[in-house]
Write a protein that holds these residues in place. Sequence first.
Motif, PDB file in Angstrom:
ATOM      1  N   SER A  81       0.814  -1.219   0.000  1.00  0.00           N
ATOM      2  CA  SER A  81       0.000   0.000   0.000  1.00  0.00           C
ATOM      3  C   SER A  81       0.842   1.260   0.000  1.00  0.00           C
ATOM      4  O   SER A  81       0.431   2.300  -0.525  1.00  0.00           O
ATOM      5  N   LEU A  82       2.051   1.188   0.566  1.00  0.00           N
ATOM      6  CA  LEU A  82       2.893   2.375   0.664  1.00  0.00           C
ATOM      7  C   LEU A  82       3.312   2.902  -0.709  1.00  0.00           C
ATOM      8  O   LEU A  82       3.514   4.103  -0.893  1.00  0.00           O
ATOM      9  N   VAL A  83       3.442   2.003  -1.679  1.00  0.00           N
ATOM     10  CA  VAL A  83       3.766   2.425  -3.043  1.00  0.00           C
ATOM     11  C   VAL A  83       2.628   3.282  -3.586  1.00  0.00           C
ATOM     12  O   VAL A  83       2.850   4.346  -4.191  1.00  0.00           O
ATOM     13  N   ALA A  84       1.396   2.822  -3.357  1.00  0.00           N
ATOM     14  CA  ALA A  84       0.223   3.573  -3.815  1.00  0.00           C
ATOM     15  C   ALA A  84       0.076   4.887  -3.056  1.00  0.00           C
ATOM     16  O   ALA A  84      -0.258   5.918  -3.639  1.00  0.00           O
ATOM     17  N   VAL A  85       0.312   4.856  -1.747  1.00  0.00           N
ATOM     18  CA  VAL A  85       0.212   6.073  -0.932  1.00  0.00           C
ATOM     19  C   VAL A  85       1.179   7.139  -1.461  1.00  0.00           C
ATOM     20  O   VAL A  85       0.825   8.311  -1.592  1.00  0.00           O
ATOM     21  N   ALA A  86       2.411   6.731  -1.759  1.00  0.00           N
ATOM     22  CA  ALA A  86       3.409   7.664  -2.287  1.00  0.00           C
ATOM     23  C   ALA A  86       2.964   8.237  -3.627  1.00  0.00           C
ATOM     24  O   ALA A  86       3.087   9.445  -3.878  1.00  0.00           O
ATOM     25  N   ALA A  87       2.432   7.380  -4.493  1.00  0.00           N
ATOM     26  CA  ALA A  87       1.986   7.822  -5.822  1.00  0.00           C
ATOM     27  C   ALA A  87       0.781   8.747  -5.728  1.00  0.00           C
ATOM     28  O   ALA A  87       0.732   9.793  -6.395  1.00  0.00           O
ATOM     29  N   PHE A  88      -0.191   8.383  -4.898  1.00  0.00           N
ATOM     30  CA  PHE A  88      -1.396   9.216  -4.752  1.00  0.00           C
ATOM     31  C   PHE A  88      -1.041  10.583  -4.173  1.00  0.00           C
ATOM     32  O   PHE A  88      -1.551  11.610  -4.614  1.00  0.00           O
ATOM     33  N   GLY A  89      -0.176  10.570  -3.152  1.00  0.00           N
ATOM     34  CA  GLY A  89       0.228  11.823  -2.527  1.00  0.00           C
ATOM     35  C   GLY A  89       0.952  12.734  -3.512  1.00  0.00           C
ATOM     36  O   GLY A  89       0.712  13.940  -3.570  1.00  0.00           O
ATOM     37  N   ALA A  90       1.840  12.142  -4.312  1.00  0.00           N
ATOM     38  CA  ALA A  90       2.594  12.917  -5.300  1.00  0.00           C
ATOM     39  C   ALA A  90       1.668  13.486  -6.368  1.00  0.00           C
ATOM     40  O   ALA A  90       1.820  14.651  -6.782  1.00  0.00           O
ATOM     41  N   ALA A  91       0.710  12.681  -6.829  1.00  0.00           N
ATOM     42  CA  ALA A  91      -0.228  13.151  -7.857  1.00  0.00           C
ATOM     43  C   ALA A  91      -1.108  14.280  -7.329  1.00  0.00           C
ATOM     44  O   ALA A  91      -1.339  15.279  -8.013  1.00  0.00           O
ATOM     45  N   THR A  92      -1.586  14.129  -6.094  1.00  0.00           N
ATOM     46  CA  THR A  92      -2.418  15.168  -5.482  1.00  0.00           C
ATOM     47  C   THR A  92      -1.615  16.439  -5.280  1.00  0.00           C
ATOM     48  O   THR A  92      -2.087  17.544  -5.574  1.00  0.00           O
ATOM     49  N   ALA A  93      -0.386  16.289  -4.774  1.00  0.00           N
ATOM     50  CA  ALA A  93       0.470  17.455  -4.546  1.00  0.00           C
ATOM     51  C   ALA A  93       0.775  18.173  -5.861  1.00  0.00           C
ATOM     52  O   ALA A  93       0.792  19.411  -5.910  1.00  0.00           O
ATOM     53  N   ALA A  94       1.027  17.428  -6.925  1.00  0.00           N
ATOM     54  CA  ALA A  94       1.325  18.035  -8.224  1.00  0.00           C
ATOM     55  C   ALA A  94       0.137  18.850  -8.718  1.00  0.00           C
ATOM     56  O   ALA A  94       0.293  19.961  -9.249  1.00  0.00           O
ATOM     57  N   SER A  95      -1.072  18.309  -8.518  1.00  0.00           N
ATOM     58  CA  SER A  95      -2.281  19.017  -8.933  1.00  0.00           C
ATOM     59  C   SER A  95      -2.442  20.335  -8.172  1.00  0.00           C
ATOM     60  O   SER A  95      -2.744  21.377  -8.757  1.00  0.00           O
TER      61      SER A  95
END
Length: 266
Positions: free
Chosen positions: A186-200
């Motif tokens: 899940s941590l891989v997904a958490v990192a990806a989701f957080g990065a995508a949200t932050a980029a937006s």
Amino acid sequence: MMDIPVGIATTISGGVVGLVLGLVGGGGSILAVPLLVYAVGVTSPHVAIGTSAIAVSMSAIGNVVGHARAGNVKWRCAAVFASAGVFGAVAGSVVAKALDGQKLLVLFGALMIIVGIAMLRIRSTAGNPKVRLSMTTARELLPLLLSIGFAVGLLSGFFGIGGGFLIVPGLMFATGMPLTMAIGTSLVAVAAFGAATAASYAVSGMIDWPMASLFVLGGLVGGIAGVAFGKALAARKRALNLTFAGLVILVGLYVVVRGTVPLFAA
């Protein structure tokens, strides 16, 4: 330039989130937005969400290394789940940015109450540790990984949270992997989701970068302390989880009340 008291409050708030993550694992990052708004004094809920997304992503990246070394990351499942979820996270963040900040906070508080109640339940740790995404299993696993990944990413992006409390059971349901591997993956997904949200949010200028840096710094220090305390209190893990669940519910109630009752919002 950031005031010294604000910088101290930001660092301490990051430390609190890191400490909780180290003690109880997933779900601790849900405290980031309330701390930034009510403890640090960030006036814009959108900036608080965008800034916390950076901290969530960095924290996950730091924690995934240990789980990978322990063999608890199913990389192919993680890649598919995270890829689908990134699209959901971007879509969710776009919708959230268009919503009134105070209404978004009330919804966030309601989510915290739901999460706290869900954390009171005892999760099964059983599963198949040998499960893997391959040409043979793709027909069965891919539809679930893609659909659940997108849905969880959507919620993660909308609220600016890691979503680990949803990703873990989602991975277990989609693949049948045991709890320990679901947490690591899940941590891989958490990192990806957080990065995508932050980029937006960054594109819209809704991130306070100095504040994000201090929050992450505090989180790293707090995380080290949390892991140490977690090992010392391993025998009381269930009690810690119940205590944290109660805290999440109380903070959620506070956020809802502050957002809906003018007397408290004054």
